[in-house]
Design a protein around this motif. Structure first.
Motif, PDB file in Angstrom:
ATOM      1  N   MET A   1       0.803  -1.105  -0.023  1.00 11.50           N
ATOM      2  CA  MET A   1       0.085  -0.091   0.022  1.00 11.50           C
ATOM      3  C   MET A   1       0.833   1.225   0.077  1.00 11.50           C
ATOM      4  SD  MET A   1      -3.402   1.258   0.087  1.00 11.50           S
ATOM      5  CE  MET A   1      -3.950  -0.374   0.399  1.00 11.50           C
ATOM      6  N   HIS A   2       0.599   2.118  -0.732  1.00 10.23           N
ATOM      7  CA  HIS A   2       1.364   3.422  -0.926  1.00 10.23           C
ATOM      8  C   HIS A   2       0.427   4.457  -0.236  1.00 10.23           C
ATOM      9  CE1 HIS A   2       4.430   1.986  -3.764  1.00 10.23           C
ATOM     10  NE2 HIS A   2       3.338   1.368  -4.111  1.00 10.23           N
ATOM     11  N   SER A   3       1.041   5.454   0.571  1.00 12.96           N
ATOM     12  CA  SER A   3       0.284   6.517   1.358  1.00 12.96           C
ATOM     13  C   SER A   3       1.255   7.793   1.182  1.00 12.96           C
ATOM     14  CB  SER A   3       0.202   5.950   2.738  1.00 12.96           C
ATOM     15  OG  SER A   3       1.307   5.798   3.234  1.00 12.96           O
ATOM     16  N   ALA A   4       0.300   8.899   1.536  1.00 15.50           N
ATOM     17  CA  ALA A   4       0.832   9.986   1.537  1.00 15.50           C
ATOM     18  C   ALA A   4      -0.267  11.055   2.361  1.00 15.50           C
ATOM     19  CB  ALA A   4       1.034  10.907   0.137  1.00 15.50           C
ATOM     20  N   HIS A   5       0.605  11.983   2.965  1.00 16.53           N
ATOM     21  CA  HIS A   5      -0.441  13.035   3.846  1.00 16.53           C
ATOM     22  C   HIS A   5      -0.169  14.548   3.469  1.00 16.53           C
ATOM     23  CE1 HIS A   5       3.297  12.344   6.355  1.00 16.53           C
ATOM     24  NE2 HIS A   5       2.916  13.401   6.647  1.00 16.53           N
ATOM     25  N   ALA A   6      -0.850  15.327   3.960  1.00 14.95           N
ATOM     26  CA  ALA A   6      -0.411  16.806   3.821  1.00 14.95           C
ATOM     27  C   ALA A   6      -1.492  17.320   4.795  1.00 14.95           C
ATOM     28  CB  ALA A   6      -0.897  17.219   2.448  1.00 14.95           C
ATOM     29  N   THR A   7      -0.958  18.490   5.089  1.00 18.39           N
ATOM     30  CA  THR A   7      -1.595  19.678   5.984  1.00 18.39           C
ATOM     31  C   THR A   7      -1.852  20.920   5.272  1.00 18.39           C
ATOM     32  OG1 THR A   7      -0.818  18.576   7.968  1.00 18.39           O
ATOM     33  CG2 THR A   7      -1.581  20.835   8.142  1.00 18.39           C
ATOM     34  N   LEU A  60      -6.767  21.678   7.335  1.00 15.11           N
ATOM     35  CA  LEU A  60      -7.314  20.461   6.798  1.00 15.11           C
ATOM     36  C   LEU A  60      -6.008  19.336   6.684  1.00 15.11           C
ATOM     37  CD1 LEU A  60      -9.747  18.997   5.161  1.00 15.11           C
ATOM     38  CD2 LEU A  60      -8.957  20.116   3.115  1.00 15.11           C
ATOM     39  N   LEU A  61      -6.599  18.241   7.126  1.00 13.31           N
ATOM     40  CA  LEU A  61      -5.506  17.148   7.288  1.00 13.31           C
ATOM     41  C   LEU A  61      -5.764  16.025   6.361  1.00 13.31           C
ATOM     42  CD1 LEU A  61      -5.245  16.655  11.215  1.00 13.31           C
ATOM     43  CD2 LEU A  61      -4.023  18.363   9.683  1.00 13.31           C
ATOM     44  N   LEU A  62      -5.061  15.857   5.444  1.00 15.95           N
ATOM     45  CA  LEU A  62      -5.360  14.730   4.323  1.00 15.95           C
ATOM     46  C   LEU A  62      -4.405  13.668   4.560  1.00 15.95           C
ATOM     47  CD1 LEU A  62      -5.095  17.279   1.529  1.00 15.95           C
ATOM     48  CD2 LEU A  62      -7.346  16.493   2.652  1.00 15.95           C
ATOM     49  N   ALA A  63      -4.990  12.430   4.328  1.00 16.69           N
ATOM     50  CA  ALA A  63      -4.277  11.068   4.243  1.00 16.69           C
ATOM     51  C   ALA A  63      -4.807  10.080   3.629  1.00 16.69           C
ATOM     52  CB  ALA A  63      -4.474  10.402   5.811  1.00 16.69           C
ATOM     53  N   CYS A  64      -4.009   9.854   2.362  1.00 15.54           N
ATOM     54  CA  CYS A  64      -4.337   9.295   0.985  1.00 15.54           C
ATOM     55  C   CYS A  64      -3.644   7.907   1.034  1.00 15.54           C
ATOM     56  CB  CYS A  64      -4.104   9.878  -0.078  1.00 15.54           C
ATOM     57  SG  CYS A  64      -4.775  11.646  -0.051  1.00 15.54           S
ATOM     58  N   VAL A  94      -0.760  22.750  -1.074  1.00 13.17           N
ATOM     59  CA  VAL A  94      -0.854  21.440  -0.498  1.00 13.17           C
ATOM     60  C   VAL A  94       0.702  20.956  -0.617  1.00 13.17           C
ATOM     61  CG1 VAL A  94      -1.852  19.094  -0.690  1.00 13.17           C
ATOM     62  CG2 VAL A  94      -3.238  21.044  -1.220  1.00 13.17           C
ATOM     63  N   ASP A  95       1.119  20.627   0.342  1.00 11.18           N
ATOM     64  CA  ASP A  95       2.541  20.079   0.669  1.00 11.18           C
ATOM     65  C   ASP A  95       2.637  18.568   0.958  1.00 11.18           C
ATOM     66  OD1 ASP A  95       5.335  20.029   0.689  1.00 11.18           O
ATOM     67  OD2 ASP A  95       5.497  20.741   2.561  1.00 11.18           O
ATOM     68  N   TRP A  96       2.797  17.692   0.030  1.00 11.15           N
ATOM     69  CA  TRP A  96       2.421  16.326   0.168  1.00 11.15           C
ATOM     70  C   TRP A  96       3.915  15.768   0.872  1.00 11.15           C
ATOM     71  CZ3 TRP A  96      -2.003  14.333   0.154  1.00 11.15           C
ATOM     72  CH2 TRP A  96      -3.077  14.950  -0.860  1.00 11.15           C
ATOM     73  N   GLN A  97       3.475  15.113   1.967  1.00 16.37           N
ATOM     74  CA  GLN A  97       4.684  13.997   2.507  1.00 16.37           C
ATOM     75  C   GLN A  97       4.463  12.620   2.170  1.00 16.37           C
ATOM     76  OE1 GLN A  97       7.251  15.845   4.053  1.00 16.37           O
ATOM     77  NE2 GLN A  97       6.266  17.804   3.159  1.00 16.37           N
ATOM     78  N   ASP A  98       5.219  11.767   1.786  1.00 19.86           N
ATOM     79  CA  ASP A  98       5.147  10.348   1.823  1.00 19.86           C
ATOM     80  C   ASP A  98       5.081   9.726   3.126  1.00 19.86           C
ATOM     81  OD1 ASP A  98       5.508  10.537  -1.004  1.00 19.86           O
ATOM     82  OD2 ASP A  98       7.673  10.265  -0.830  1.00 19.86           O
ATOM     83  N   GLY A  99       4.360   8.500   2.905  1.00 19.64           N
ATOM     84  CA  GLY A  99       4.183   7.853   4.029  1.00 19.64           C
ATOM     85  C   GLY A  99       2.687   8.174   4.971  1.00 19.64           C
ATOM     86  N   THR A 100       2.473   7.832   6.009  1.00 19.26           N
ATOM     87  CA  THR A 100       1.305   8.090   6.934  1.00 19.26           C
ATOM     88  C   THR A 100       1.881   9.160   7.991  1.00 19.26           C
ATOM     89  OG1 THR A 100       2.002   6.034   8.408  1.00 19.26           O
ATOM     90  CG2 THR A 100       0.238   5.718   6.727  1.00 19.26           C
TER      91      THR A 100
END
Length: 104
Positions: A1-7, A60-64, A94-100
């Motif tokens: 599973m691949h994931s990314a998150h952003a604030t 706004l917290l995003l977890a994809c 939106v500044d994406w970061q890899d992982g959870t």
């Protein structure tokens, strides 16, 4: 599973979360729960991946998540495109970061 998150920082984070979920719900399964005095939460299932959203403390917290990198890239693109368009007056970024996210 691949994931990314952003604030995404905004005092209107809850409003944007609901707007995103209502908009997405026209084409995909998307839900949200507004609770007074607590976090607003949302979920969107794009088929190729999902995004859990939380509005809390002016952010706004995003977890994809997606099964592959291509799907994750598409989910991130759709979310970022809509957030930037909906929040154009605030010039949201939106500044994406890899992982959870830590603590998830």
């Amino acid at each position: 599973m691949h994931s990314a998150h952003a604030t995404v920082r905004s005092e209107k984070a809850g409003r944007y979360l609901v707007q995103l979920c209502k908009h997405f719900a026209h084409k995909i399964p998307a839900t949200w729960e507004e609770t007074e005095g607590e976090d607003t939460k949302g979920h969107a299932d794009f088929g190729i991946g999902t995004c859990d959203m939380t509005a809390r403390d002016g952010a706004l917290l995003l977890a994809c998540n997606a099964p592959d990198e291509d799907g994750l890239g598409k989910v991130k693109y759709v979310l970022e495109d809509h957030i930037v368009r909906f929040g154009w007056k605030e010039e949201l970024k939106v500044d994406w970061q890899d992982g959870t996210p830590a603590g998830a």
